[in-house]
Design a protein around this motif. Structure first.
Motif, short mmCIF file in Angstrom:
data_model
loop_
_atom_site.label_atom_id
_atom_site.label_comp_id
_atom_site.label_asym_id
_atom_site.label_seq_id
_atom_site.Cartn_x
_atom_site.Cartn_y
_atom_site.Cartn_z
N ASN A 2 0.83 -1.20 0.00
CA ASN A 2 0.00 0.00 0.00
C ASN A 2 0.87 1.25 0.00
O ASN A 2 0.59 2.23 -0.71
N GLU A 3 1.94 1.22 0.78
CA GLU A 3 2.85 2.36 0.88
C GLU A 3 3.67 2.52 -0.40
O GLU A 3 4.01 3.64 -0.80
N LYS A 6 1.91 4.70 -3.01
CA LYS A 6 1.37 5.98 -2.53
C LYS A 6 1.79 7.11 -3.46
O LYS A 6 2.97 7.33 -3.71
N TRP A 168 -5.27 -0.32 -3.28
CA TRP A 168 -4.02 0.23 -3.81
C TRP A 168 -4.28 1.45 -4.68
O TRP A 168 -3.47 2.38 -4.70
N SER A 170 -6.64 3.70 -4.18
CA SER A 170 -6.88 4.86 -3.31
C SER A 170 -5.56 5.37 -2.73
O SER A 170 -5.40 6.57 -2.48
N SER A 171 -4.59 4.47 -2.53
CA SER A 171 -3.27 4.89 -2.06
C SER A 171 -2.56 5.74 -3.13
O SER A 171 -1.88 6.72 -2.80
N GLN A 172 -2.74 5.37 -4.38
CA GLN A 172 -2.17 6.17 -5.48
C GLN A 172 -2.67 7.62 -5.45
O GLN A 172 -1.95 8.54 -5.83
N LEU A 174 -3.71 9.35 -2.79
CA LEU A 174 -3.75 9.81 -1.40
C LEU A 174 -3.64 11.32 -1.23
O LEU A 174 -4.42 11.94 -0.51
N SER A 231 -7.30 9.34 2.26
CA SER A 231 -6.71 8.62 3.39
C SER A 231 -7.77 7.86 4.17
O SER A 231 -7.55 6.74 4.63
N ASN A 234 -8.88 4.91 1.99
CA ASN A 234 -7.86 3.87 2.01
C ASN A 234 -7.91 3.05 3.30
O ASN A 234 -7.97 1.81 3.26
N SER A 235 -7.90 3.71 4.43
CA SER A 235 -7.94 3.00 5.71
C SER A 235 -9.25 2.25 5.89
O SER A 235 -9.28 1.13 6.43
#
Length: 269
Positions: A2-3, A6, A168, A170-172, A174, A231, A234-235
């Motif tokens: 996930n990180e 980002k 993943w 939504s992490s893109q 962020l 964020s 994503n969470s």
């Protein structure tokens, strides 16, 4: 993972190892088979039986495909790796596909990390190059063979077929200043940015295969568009994945355990 993605775009420049490239080649090969095995004429609208022919070809060739992609020192893991790959593309009896199959492909990737074929440095490429290619192949399968969604969630689930690309994806997004969660139901937005963002790619695919108001055919996603920050999206999706996929017996009952991914409880220490 996930990180690693980002604020990264699919078309960004990032290192792609030879092993990642070779595993992408596996997906390119099985995608080519879809063209070679066209759907047959049948009375049923959904679940074209030509998928069973395609699936049988994968089962016959999975070992050789993985063997060609990996260094010889990793070949001892192929008996387990090939099962996750085969399970990761759908069920040949029911001709369906869902989050459990997606989970199996994720297990395939996880095993490649566990044996050392992938390293932490590969993480961005594994998601934005390799998993993105997997997603494209699965969408091709779903359209060509009119695969049924596995399970019975319908429009009230996150998506008929996928879940991880939304996490993943939504992490893109962020820290994106202009593309906010409220924007993604707009078909013009998804069609303009789907090549760069996995989340919008999934929305664009939904808009291609479904008709009617977005709020009706994708109610859960419509509700997510009301969340103010990526964020939070994503969470929230990570929590939802744990509860609705990993913690659901109808999904996990089909998951395969072995020496690489053991059924033994993890040591909390």
């Amino acid at each position: 993972m996930n990180e690693a993605v980002k604020n990264r775009k699919i078309r960004d420049d990032f290192p792609i190892s030879e092993t990642v490239t070779q595993v992408v080649t596996i997906l390119d090969t099985i995608n080519q088979w879809i063209d070679e095995i066209p759907p047959i004429d049948q009375p049923q609208r959904f679940g074209n039986k030509a998928f069973r022919t395609w699936s049988a070809k994968l089962q016959e060739n999975a070992e050789s495909l993985i063997s060609a992609a990996l260094d010889e020192k990793f070949h001892c893991a192929i008996p387990e790796l090939k099962l996750y790959l085969i399970e990761g593309v759908g069920n040949s009896i029911r001709i369906d596909y869902g989050t459990g199959h997606e989970l199996s492909f994720c297990a395939f990737l996880c095993c490649l990390y566990k044996i050392g074929a992938f390293t932490e440095d590969d993480s961005t490429a594994v998601i934005l190059k390799l998993f993105q290619r997997y997603l494209e192949v699965m969408q091709n399968l779903q359209l060509t063979y009119r695969m049924e969604p596995a399970g019975s969630h319908g429009v009230w689930s996150l998506d008929d077929f996928q879940f991880l690309p939304f996490i993943w994806g939504s992490s893109q997004l962020l820290d994106h200043k202009r593309l906010l969660p409220k924007s993604f139901p707009d078909a013009d937005i998804s069609s303009s940015f789907y090549k760069d963002y996995m989340f919008l790619g999934c929305i664009n695919f939904i808009n291609q295969v479904k008709t009617g108001p977005f709020a009706e055919h994708s109610n859960q996603l419509w509700n997510i568009s009301g969340v103010a920050l990526w964020s939070k999206v994503n969470s929230g999706l990570i929590k939802m994945y744990k509860a609705e996929v990993l913690a659901k017996f109808p999904v996990i009952q089909h998951f395969l355990f072995g020496s690489l991914l053991s059924i033994k409880p993890a040591d909390d220490s």
